[in-house]
Scaffold this motif. Structure first.
Motif, PDB file in Angstrom:
ATOM      1  N   ARG A   8       0.837  -1.201   0.000  1.00  0.00           N
ATOM      2  CA  ARG A   8       0.000   0.000   0.000  1.00  0.00           C
ATOM      3  C   ARG A   8       0.879   1.261   0.000  1.00  0.00           C
ATOM      4  N   ILE A  12       0.961   4.292  -2.743  1.00  0.00           N
ATOM      5  CA  ILE A  12       0.790   5.697  -2.369  1.00  0.00           C
ATOM      6  C   ILE A  12       1.943   6.532  -2.925  1.00  0.00           C
ATOM      7  N   ASP A  27      -8.653  16.353  -6.452  1.00  0.00           N
ATOM      8  CA  ASP A  27      -9.762  15.504  -5.984  1.00  0.00           C
ATOM      9  C   ASP A  27      -9.502  14.031  -6.284  1.00  0.00           C
ATOM     10  N   GLU A  30      -6.796  12.616  -3.966  1.00  0.00           N
ATOM     11  CA  GLU A  30      -7.270  12.325  -2.609  1.00  0.00           C
ATOM     12  C   GLU A  30      -8.161  11.094  -2.582  1.00  0.00           C
ATOM     13  N   GLN A  31      -8.998  10.911  -3.613  1.00  0.00           N
ATOM     14  CA  GLN A  31      -9.859   9.723  -3.664  1.00  0.00           C
ATOM     15  C   GLN A  31      -9.018   8.461  -3.793  1.00  0.00           C
ATOM     16  N   ARG A  32      -8.017   8.508  -4.671  1.00  0.00           N
ATOM     17  CA  ARG A  32      -7.172   7.327  -4.858  1.00  0.00           C
ATOM     18  C   ARG A  32      -6.333   7.034  -3.621  1.00  0.00           C
ATOM     19  N   LEU A  33      -5.872   8.076  -2.922  1.00  0.00           N
ATOM     20  CA  LEU A  33      -5.121   7.850  -1.677  1.00  0.00           C
ATOM     21  C   LEU A  33      -5.976   7.113  -0.657  1.00  0.00           C
ATOM     22  N   ALA A  34      -7.235   7.547  -0.521  1.00  0.00           N
ATOM     23  CA  ALA A  34      -8.131   6.902   0.439  1.00  0.00           C
ATOM     24  C   ALA A  34      -8.372   5.446   0.049  1.00  0.00           C
ATOM     25  N   ARG A  35      -8.570   5.202  -1.251  1.00  0.00           N
ATOM     26  CA  ARG A  35      -8.799   3.825  -1.714  1.00  0.00           C
ATOM     27  C   ARG A  35      -7.547   2.968  -1.541  1.00  0.00           C
ATOM     28  N   ALA A  37      -5.230   3.329   0.779  1.00  0.00           N
ATOM     29  CA  ALA A  37      -5.065   3.034   2.203  1.00  0.00           C
ATOM     30  C   ALA A  37      -6.002   1.914   2.649  1.00  0.00           C
ATOM     31  N   GLN A  38      -7.146   1.752   1.978  1.00  0.00           N
ATOM     32  CA  GLN A  38      -8.121   0.731   2.343  1.00  0.00           C
ATOM     33  C   GLN A  38      -8.027  -0.524   1.476  1.00  0.00           C
TER      34      GLN A  38
END
Length: 159
Positions: A8, A12, A27, A30-35, A37-38
């Protein structure tokens, strides 16, 4: 296959590089970073990175690698170190120069032929560049020698 923390983190890093290069908007970044991380699997990470130039995170092979050659790097060709160009044979350059100078100086035809043959042998032995230069020097040298012989025959025949 499940992704690890280091997988992960690598994803990143690729996203950060894509954002800093202007390939991702704020935008979307930030969306891809959140995805990322999960993300739980390599497939999830692969989907996030597939359109970026650093390439996707490689999927692990279920077959043991001991029977296959090492995989090629994932980086695009532009990021790999350049292979050194083979150097041009200096003797071939000398043969061409002597061949070109033959009309002006005449005597350089013989060195052009000698250097041309020597250069071709060196090129075959060392794998250097310059075969065309050596051939051009040979052709120019032999042509000049042929013209000189013809002129000598004409002069002898005329007398």
């Amino acid at each position: 296959m499940r992704a690890s923390h280091s997988d992960r983190e690598r994803a990143i890093d690729v996203l950060k590089a894509g954002f800093s290069e202007g390939r991702l908007g704020q935008d979307e970044y930030e969306q891809r970073l959140a995805r990322a991380a999960q993300a739980e699997t390599y497939g999830d990470l692969h989907a996030l990175l597939a359109d970026l130039p650093q390439g996707p995170v490689p999927l692990p092979s279920p077959v043991p690698q001991q029977h296959f050659p090492q995989p090629q790097p994932v980086a695009p060709r532009t990021f790999l170190p350049a292979k050194p160009m083979p150097k041009t044979n200096g003797t071939a350059i000398g043969a061409l120069v002597c061949g070109i100078l033959t009309p002006m100086y005449g005597l350089t035809a013989i060195p052009a032929v000698i250097l041309g043959h020597k250069a071709k042998a060196e090129i075959r032995k060392n794998g250097e560049e310059g075969e065309g230069l050596a051939t051009a020097g040979l052709v120019l040298g032999w042509m000049a020698i042929g013209v000189a012989v013809m002129i000598m025959l004409i002069v002898i025949g005329a007398s």
